[in-house]
Design a protein around this motif. Structure first.
Motif, PDB file in Angstrom:
ATOM      1  N   TYR A  16      30.037  37.921  37.323  1.00 58.34           N
ATOM      2  CA  TYR A  16      30.163  36.803  38.265  1.00 58.34           C
ATOM      3  C   TYR A  16      28.806  36.457  38.867  1.00 58.34           C
ATOM      4  O   TYR A  16      28.490  35.293  39.078  1.00 58.34           O
ATOM      5  CB  TYR A  16      31.207  37.086  39.349  1.00 58.34           C
ATOM      6  CG  TYR A  16      30.803  38.115  40.365  1.00 58.34           C
ATOM      7  CD1 TYR A  16      30.079  37.740  41.496  1.00 58.34           C
ATOM      8  CD2 TYR A  16      31.143  39.449  40.211  1.00 58.34           C
ATOM      9  CE1 TYR A  16      29.703  38.683  42.439  1.00 58.34           C
ATOM     10  CE2 TYR A  16      30.763  40.391  41.141  1.00 58.34           C
ATOM     11  CZ  TYR A  16      30.052  40.013  42.251  1.00 58.34           C
ATOM     12  OH  TYR A  16      29.665  40.939  43.180  1.00 58.34           O
ATOM     13  N   ARG A  41      37.655  26.540  35.331  1.00 58.68           N
ATOM     14  CA  ARG A  41      37.609  27.997  35.334  1.00 58.68           C
ATOM     15  C   ARG A  41      38.136  28.560  34.021  1.00 58.68           C
ATOM     16  O   ARG A  41      37.573  29.491  33.457  1.00 58.68           O
ATOM     17  CB  ARG A  41      38.406  28.529  36.524  1.00 58.68           C
ATOM     18  CG  ARG A  41      37.715  28.250  37.855  1.00 58.68           C
ATOM     19  CD  ARG A  41      38.730  28.150  38.997  1.00 58.68           C
ATOM     20  NE  ARG A  41      38.124  27.992  40.306  1.00 58.68           N
ATOM     21  CZ  ARG A  41      37.664  26.854  40.789  1.00 58.68           C
ATOM     22  NH1 ARG A  41      37.727  25.744  40.070  1.00 58.68           N
ATOM     23  NH2 ARG A  41      37.131  26.790  41.993  1.00 58.68           N
ATOM     24  N   THR A  54      36.953  36.705  36.895  1.00 59.93           N
ATOM     25  CA  THR A  54      35.499  36.799  37.045  1.00 59.93           C
ATOM     26  C   THR A  54      34.917  35.430  37.353  1.00 59.93           C
ATOM     27  O   THR A  54      34.094  35.275  38.264  1.00 59.93           O
ATOM     28  CB  THR A  54      34.875  37.377  35.759  1.00 59.93           C
ATOM     29  OG1 THR A  54      35.413  38.685  35.535  1.00 59.93           O
ATOM     30  CG2 THR A  54      33.361  37.450  35.856  1.00 59.93           C
ATOM     31  N   LYS A  57      35.911  34.325  40.827  1.00 61.09           N
ATOM     32  CA  LYS A  57      35.100  34.948  41.875  1.00 61.09           C
ATOM     33  C   LYS A  57      33.760  34.232  42.012  1.00 61.09           C
ATOM     34  O   LYS A  57      33.302  33.960  43.127  1.00 61.09           O
ATOM     35  CB  LYS A  57      34.879  36.430  41.578  1.00 61.09           C
ATOM     36  CG  LYS A  57      34.105  37.139  42.666  1.00 61.09           C
ATOM     37  CD  LYS A  57      34.082  38.638  42.461  1.00 61.09           C
ATOM     38  CE  LYS A  57      33.398  39.328  43.634  1.00 61.09           C
ATOM     39  NZ  LYS A  57      33.468  40.782  43.533  1.00 61.09           N
ATOM     40  N   ALA A  58      33.124  33.911  40.884  1.00 58.91           N
ATOM     41  CA  ALA A  58      31.849  33.195  40.927  1.00 58.91           C
ATOM     42  C   ALA A  58      32.019  31.843  41.622  1.00 58.91           C
ATOM     43  O   ALA A  58      31.228  31.473  42.499  1.00 58.91           O
ATOM     44  CB  ALA A  58      31.293  33.004  39.518  1.00 58.91           C
TER      45      ALA A  58
END
Length: 128
Positions: A16, A41, A54, A57-58
């Motif tokens: 991330y 995403r 992942t 989260k980024a």
């Protein structure tokens, strides 16, 4: 659309954070600008071969920094001001320089030697 061409995963740091760094490097380089659309995403997850959580989260961390905003239909866009850009540039350059200084000091290279080599490499890079 923000491109992830040339993005390669590196060992040692969370994926991330590598995604975030890629986007910030693009911002500093001028290849990622205000209003650019982010890949969804799901698409980015498939493209990079990573877990969707992942990527989530980024994106979440980028939203917390106000660097991307999500709009209707769950699309996300770059939200970049001059103030953001200056902060990111300072943060990224500072990180690279700190790592360089630490490595050079561990090798026993003096400040003057390091400065001379930096100047030489900087000028050589300008010539190419």
């Amino acid at each position: 659309m923000v491109s992830f061409d040339g993005f390669t995963l590196h060992d040692g740091s969370p994926i991330y954070s590598q995604i975030i760094r890629h986007i910030k490097q693009g911002m500093v380089a001028g290849t990622v600008v205000d209003g650019d659309e982010m890949p969804s995403r799901r698409i980015l997850s498939a493209l990079l071969g990573v877990n969707p959580n992942t990527v989530q989260k980024a994106y979440h961390l980028l939203e917390e920094e106000s660097l991307i905003s999500s709009r209707s239909g769950a699309k996300s866009y770059i939200s970049l001001t001059d103030k953001h850009l200056e902060r990111i540039k300072q943060e990224m350059v500072s990180g690279v320089v700190k790592e360089l200084v630490s490595t050079v000091k561990r090798m026993g290279v003096s400040y003057d030697e390091a400065e001379a080599l930096l100047r030489q490499l900087w000028n050589k890079e300008d010539a190419t």
